[in-house]
Design a protein around this motif. Sequence first.
Motif, PDB file in Angstrom:
ATOM      1  N   GLU A 277       0.836  -1.198   0.000  1.00  0.00           N
ATOM      2  CA  GLU A 277       0.000   0.000   0.000  1.00  0.00           C
ATOM      3  C   GLU A 277       0.877   1.256   0.000  1.00  0.00           C
ATOM      4  N   ARG A 278       1.964   1.223   0.775  1.00  0.00           N
ATOM      5  CA  ARG A 278       2.890   2.363   0.790  1.00  0.00           C
ATOM      6  C   ARG A 278       3.532   2.557  -0.582  1.00  0.00           C
ATOM      7  N   LEU A 279       3.862   1.427  -1.233  1.00  0.00           N
ATOM      8  CA  LEU A 279       4.449   1.516  -2.569  1.00  0.00           C
ATOM      9  C   LEU A 279       3.461   2.138  -3.552  1.00  0.00           C
ATOM     10  N   GLY A 280       2.210   1.702  -3.470  1.00  0.00           N
ATOM     11  CA  GLY A 280       1.200   2.291  -4.342  1.00  0.00           C
ATOM     12  C   GLY A 280       1.036   3.775  -4.104  1.00  0.00           C
ATOM     13  N   LEU A 281       1.052   4.173  -2.832  1.00  0.00           N
ATOM     14  CA  LEU A 281       0.903   5.592  -2.501  1.00  0.00           C
ATOM     15  C   LEU A 281       2.087   6.405  -3.025  1.00  0.00           C
ATOM     16  N   LEU A 282       3.295   5.849  -2.902  1.00  0.00           N
ATOM     17  CA  LEU A 282       4.487   6.557  -3.402  1.00  0.00           C
ATOM     18  C   LEU A 282       4.415   6.741  -4.916  1.00  0.00           C
ATOM     19  N   TRP A 283       4.001   5.682  -5.632  1.00  0.00           N
ATOM     20  CA  TRP A 283       3.857   5.828  -7.089  1.00  0.00           C
ATOM     21  C   TRP A 283       2.794   6.873  -7.415  1.00  0.00           C
ATOM     22  N   TRP A 284       1.730   6.867  -6.651  1.00  0.00           N
ATOM     23  CA  TRP A 284       0.650   7.841  -6.863  1.00  0.00           C
ATOM     24  C   TRP A 284       1.174   9.259  -6.641  1.00  0.00           C
ATOM     25  N   GLN A 285       1.907   9.458  -5.524  1.00  0.00           N
ATOM     26  CA  GLN A 285       2.474  10.776  -5.236  1.00  0.00           C
ATOM     27  C   GLN A 285       3.469  11.212  -6.312  1.00  0.00           C
ATOM     28  N   ALA A 286       4.119  10.215  -6.933  1.00  0.00           N
ATOM     29  CA  ALA A 286       5.075  10.527  -7.992  1.00  0.00           C
ATOM     30  C   ALA A 286       4.381  10.689  -9.354  1.00  0.00           C
ATOM     31  N   ARG A 287       3.046  10.636  -9.355  1.00  0.00           N
ATOM     32  CA  ARG A 287       2.235  10.783 -10.563  1.00  0.00           C
ATOM     33  C   ARG A 287       2.438   9.635 -11.556  1.00  0.00           C
ATOM     34  N   GLU A 288       2.894   8.515 -11.032  1.00  0.00           N
ATOM     35  CA  GLU A 288       2.996   7.298 -11.853  1.00  0.00           C
ATOM     36  C   GLU A 288       1.730   6.488 -11.593  1.00  0.00           C
ATOM     37  N   ARG A 289       0.608   6.990 -12.161  1.00  0.00           N
ATOM     38  CA  ARG A 289      -0.697   6.435 -11.803  1.00  0.00           C
ATOM     39  C   ARG A 289      -0.906   5.021 -12.321  1.00  0.00           C
ATOM     40  N   GLN A 290      -0.337   4.706 -13.464  1.00  0.00           N
ATOM     41  CA  GLN A 290      -0.525   3.362 -14.007  1.00  0.00           C
ATOM     42  C   GLN A 290       0.086   2.314 -13.085  1.00  0.00           C
ATOM     43  N   GLN A 291       1.306   2.592 -12.582  1.00  0.00           N
ATOM     44  CA  GLN A 291       1.952   1.652 -11.677  1.00  0.00           C
ATOM     45  C   GLN A 291       1.217   1.596 -10.332  1.00  0.00           C
ATOM     46  N   ALA A 292       0.755   2.753  -9.880  1.00  0.00           N
ATOM     47  CA  ALA A 292      -0.003   2.784  -8.628  1.00  0.00           C
ATOM     48  C   ALA A 292      -1.295   1.991  -8.764  1.00  0.00           C
ATOM     49  N   ALA A 293      -1.977   2.151  -9.907  1.00  0.00           N
ATOM     50  CA  ALA A 293      -3.244   1.447 -10.129  1.00  0.00           C
ATOM     51  C   ALA A 293      -3.037  -0.065 -10.142  1.00  0.00           C
ATOM     52  N   GLN A 294      -1.940  -0.514 -10.738  1.00  0.00           N
ATOM     53  CA  GLN A 294      -1.668  -1.947 -10.790  1.00  0.00           C
ATOM     54  C   GLN A 294      -1.526  -2.521  -9.381  1.00  0.00           C
ATOM     55  N   ILE A 295      -0.842  -1.780  -8.513  1.00  0.00           N
ATOM     56  CA  ILE A 295      -0.646  -2.240  -7.137  1.00  0.00           C
ATOM     57  C   ILE A 295      -1.971  -2.268  -6.385  1.00  0.00           C
ATOM     58  N   TYR A 296      -2.774  -1.204  -6.522  1.00  0.00           N
ATOM     59  CA  TYR A 296      -4.061  -1.161  -5.820  1.00  0.00           C
ATOM     60  C   TYR A 296      -5.054  -2.181  -6.382  1.00  0.00           C
ATOM     61  N   ARG A 297      -4.924  -2.481  -7.673  1.00  0.00           N
ATOM     62  CA  ARG A 297      -5.814  -3.488  -8.266  1.00  0.00           C
ATOM     63  C   ARG A 297      -5.552  -4.855  -7.626  1.00  0.00           C
ATOM     64  N   GLU A 298      -4.248  -5.178  -7.465  1.00  0.00           N
ATOM     65  CA  GLU A 298      -3.895  -6.457  -6.843  1.00  0.00           C
ATOM     66  C   GLU A 298      -4.274  -6.472  -5.359  1.00  0.00           C
ATOM     67  N   LEU A 299      -4.063  -5.348  -4.701  1.00  0.00           N
ATOM     68  CA  LEU A 299      -4.431  -5.258  -3.288  1.00  0.00           C
ATOM     69  C   LEU A 299      -5.931  -5.437  -3.099  1.00  0.00           C
ATOM     70  N   ALA A 300      -6.707  -4.724  -3.924  1.00  0.00           N
ATOM     71  CA  ALA A 300      -8.169  -4.782  -3.801  1.00  0.00           C
ATOM     72  C   ALA A 300      -8.689  -6.191  -4.073  1.00  0.00           C
ATOM     73  N   ALA A 301      -8.100  -6.852  -5.081  1.00  0.00           N
ATOM     74  CA  ALA A 301      -8.549  -8.210  -5.417  1.00  0.00           C
ATOM     75  C   ALA A 301      -8.275  -9.174  -4.264  1.00  0.00           C
ATOM     76  N   ARG A 302      -7.167  -8.978  -3.577  1.00  0.00           N
ATOM     77  CA  ARG A 302      -6.826  -9.877  -2.470  1.00  0.00           C
ATOM     78  C   ARG A 302      -7.609  -9.550  -1.202  1.00  0.00           C
ATOM     79  N   SER A 303      -7.716  -8.246  -0.899  1.00  0.00           N
ATOM     80  CA  SER A 303      -8.305  -7.857   0.387  1.00  0.00           C
ATOM     81  C   SER A 303      -9.812  -7.681   0.336  1.00  0.00           C
ATOM     82  N   GLY A 304     -10.318  -7.314  -0.857  1.00  0.00           N
ATOM     83  CA  GLY A 304     -11.741  -7.010  -0.960  1.00  0.00           C
ATOM     84  C   GLY A 304     -12.106  -5.755  -0.193  1.00  0.00           C
TER      85      GLY A 304
END
Length: 365
Positions: A277-304
Amino acid sequence: MYRLVLLIALCAAGAVQAADLTVDPAVFRALDSAQAAQKNADYSAAQRALDSVTGAPGSLEESLLWRSRAYLAWAQGQNAQAIELLDKVVQGGKLDAGLQAEERLNLARLNLIEQRYARVVALLAPQQASAGEEVLQMLVQAHQGLGQPAKALPLAERYVQANPSAADSWLQFLVAMNADLKRYAMAERWQRQLLARQPNEVKGWRQLAALQQLSGQHDKALATLRAAYQKGLRFSEGELDNLVLLAGAADQPWQGAKLLSGMLEQGLLPRTSAREERLGLLWWQARERQQAAQIYRELAARSGSAKHWLQLAQLELEQARWQAGLDALRHAERAGAERSKVRAWRNWAESEMSFQREKRVASAG
């Protein structure tokens, strides 16, 4: 940075003998008696001996009595009075050159104790060209106290360059001051010297990686951590997490994301939901939204988790990926996300989609 030593051995009669000076016998005896009493911590007797005589204004005797009274006050912790009296001795200039220089140094020591930094600089600056370790240490500390690190730094560098075997504390000071001034390349240089002295000190490797991270060199920081691991040294998870947090604190989210990503991929840190989650947030803060979205997509699928789905929805919509964003909003709603938030994002997305369609129609017409 150094130890202050209360110097009283040259006080009173000893000072007169060392300087081979002629003093009124009554004053000489009083000084000698005061010195003996002070060595025995009989301060009252020392004071009585000094009060029993006087020196003519502007005389050597007057300076020697001031000097003895200054040391007596210093011994009793009366630093302000000691400074006042010793200042009279230095200003009077009645002692020979050697004693005059010693009293000037002692006066600087007293002023440093009392944090009278400007006075320390005024007393010692004239001799800094040929100064030894203690004087340079005092000047460095005084400039620090005055908020003048740029003046303290060259003095410390000069000492270390002239004394390659200088204590580690000097190198540590140079690392800290250069880092504070954001001169990270110089800070790294001095840190490497420290590391050469203590190659198995985990703290030194961590500090080097931190400096490299602060300078935006995440690849070098990761290589430093790998090198330490290859030597058999181990960092705690907290230490490695703090290096990532350091990047965020320095407004370097991209560097922080690269470092964390590298540590996770190379097994320096175990993967956890919190770190991802921290990695996704860092990518988001760095405006690398595609990489951030990939991380959150995997997180959301696992955690619900509704939180993860809502974050993914926002990232998708920020990239104008409308359908992906709306799908994520539906998942968020089913997972129990606050309906008002879901509704607000859905209304915004549908409004934007409608606006884009109208633009396309207008362009085609």
